[in-house]
Scaffold this active site. Structure first.
Site, short mmCIF file in Angstrom:
data_model
loop_
_atom_site.label_atom_id
_atom_site.label_comp_id
_atom_site.label_asym_id
_atom_site.label_seq_id
_atom_site.Cartn_x
_atom_site.Cartn_y
_atom_site.Cartn_z
N GLU A 68 4.39 8.13 8.53
CA GLU A 68 4.34 7.31 9.73
C GLU A 68 5.71 6.76 10.07
O GLU A 68 6.65 6.82 9.27
CB GLU A 68 3.34 6.16 9.55
N HIS A 77 4.82 0.26 0.73
CA HIS A 77 5.25 -0.52 1.89
C HIS A 77 4.26 -1.61 2.24
O HIS A 77 3.10 -1.59 1.80
CB HIS A 77 5.45 0.40 3.11
N GLN A 123 0.82 -1.20 0.00
CA GLN A 123 0.00 0.00 0.00
C GLN A 123 0.86 1.25 0.00
O GLN A 123 2.09 1.19 0.12
CB GLN A 123 -0.91 -0.01 1.24
N ARG A 152 -4.48 0.63 -1.48
CA ARG A 152 -3.92 -0.72 -1.65
C ARG A 152 -3.50 -0.95 -3.10
O ARG A 152 -4.27 -0.69 -4.02
CB ARG A 152 -4.94 -1.79 -1.26
N HIS A 162 0.47 5.77 1.05
CA HIS A 162 -0.32 6.90 1.52
C HIS A 162 0.14 8.16 0.78
O HIS A 162 1.33 8.31 0.49
CB HIS A 162 -0.13 7.11 3.02
#
Length: 329
Positions: free
Chosen positions: A122, A180, A101, A200, A103
């Site tokens: 993150e 990742h 996936q 995804r 972001h």
């Protein structure tokens, strides 16, 4: 008059996932519901749609979003701007490998055809892993969007993913735009920007809990992804020796700061009113004390120390290891 702020505890929000497990109970003492695989425990959260409920003190029963609206700077400090609490802390139990996936970064979130899209950077701190656990972070050198799409069509995407073994206490930084996947057998602490925007790319040809393939977001993912290897697989930080133990600053980016304290004696910590501190016991236990109140932190428990508490003390139960997430000052 609003109640005076104090260190806050929250009821975790558990997320059932097809790839989840039950180690949140065995390793972190979480009281998991039912028998379904639980993949995530959201410890500090205010996405707008979901918000953690306070479980201690006069503000018990209030949500983090309600407190954010009522207290603003006293809660988050002078370093924060935005309509919701800026960070989300969760534990992740990967009983199986997660989907590949990505972001979006801020620019992509603005231009992509997804009204709710928000940037999400993150970081991960590995709490436990199996001997053969691997992490997927970025792509191999020389991978282009075209070669990535070709391997995806051929069912050979893993051939271009940068993967490597990880173990306990490894730290990884995942900037927005990084392709990742968290590998099977990994239990980790994740601090992230408060966004639930995930696209995804590939889900290993498995079915969801409903017996159907889970939705992919190929066009959005390809638009959001950076096709490049990471600057490093894991973060290599140097601990600083102090009279109370060691302090390790793992990450300092424009989204958050992640610091590890390995404590042998009590430590006096300052916020200077500029940022809140999210304090989590990841090994052993600790007591958090301030002039405005205190809490006990057994293993796996998290407290939010508001920015208005300019100084607080962490006292270890014998020895302990805590992670502190905050905003850059």
């Amino acid at each position: 008059m609003p109640e005076k702020l104090y260190p806050l505890l929250f009821e975790p929000i558990f997320k059932t996932k097809v790839w989840g497990g039950r180690r949140l109970a065995g390793v972190l003492n979480k009281k998991l519901p039912g028998e379904d695989p639980v993949g995530e425990s959201w410890e500090v959260v205010d996405t707008g749609g979901e918000s953690g409920v306070i479980t201690n003190g006069p503000l018990s029963g209030k949500t983090l979003h309600e407190i954010f609206i009522s207290y603003e700077e006293a809660l988050v400090g002078t370093a924060s701007v935005g309509r919701t609490f800026p960070l989300l802390l969760k534990f992740i139990d990967a009983g199986d490998v997660l989907s590949v996936q990505v972001h979006p970064d801020s620019e992509c979130a603005e231009r992509i055809n997804d009204p709710g899209a928000r940037r999400k950077t993150e970081a991960w701190y590995v709490l436990d892993s199996e001997p053969d656990s691997r992490m997927y972070l970025g792509v191999k050198e020389g991978t282009t969007r075209e070669s990535f799409e070709k391997l995806l069509r051929e069912g050979r995407l893993e051939d271009c993913l940068n993967s490597f073994p990880v173990g306990r206490c490894d730290v990884l930084f995942v900037p927005a735009g990084t392709i990742h996947a968290i590998g099977k057998g990994i239990l980790l602490y994740e601090i992230q920007e408060c966004s639930d925007t995930t696209y995804r790319v590939y889900d290993w040809n498995r079915l969801g809990l409903d017996g159907k393939p889970r939705k992919l977001h190929l066009s959005e993912a390809l638009e959001a992804a950076y096709f490049e290897p990471p600057k490093s697989n894991t973060i290599k930080s140097v601990p600083i020796e102090t009279d109370f133990g060691t302090v390790t600053r793992h990450i300092h980016c424009d989204s958050f700061v992640l610091t590890e304290y390995n404590l042998e004696n009590h430590a006096e910590i300052t916020t200077d009113g500029k940022t809140f501190h999210i304090v989590t016991a990841v090994d052993g236990s600790a007591d958090i004390d301030s002039e405005d109140g205190g809490v006990e932190l057994p293993l796996g428990r998290t407290t939010l120390v508001p920015a208005a508490i300019s100084r607080y003390r962490i006292t270890p139960g014998q020895t302990c290891r805590v992670l502190v997430s905050s905003l850059p000052r």
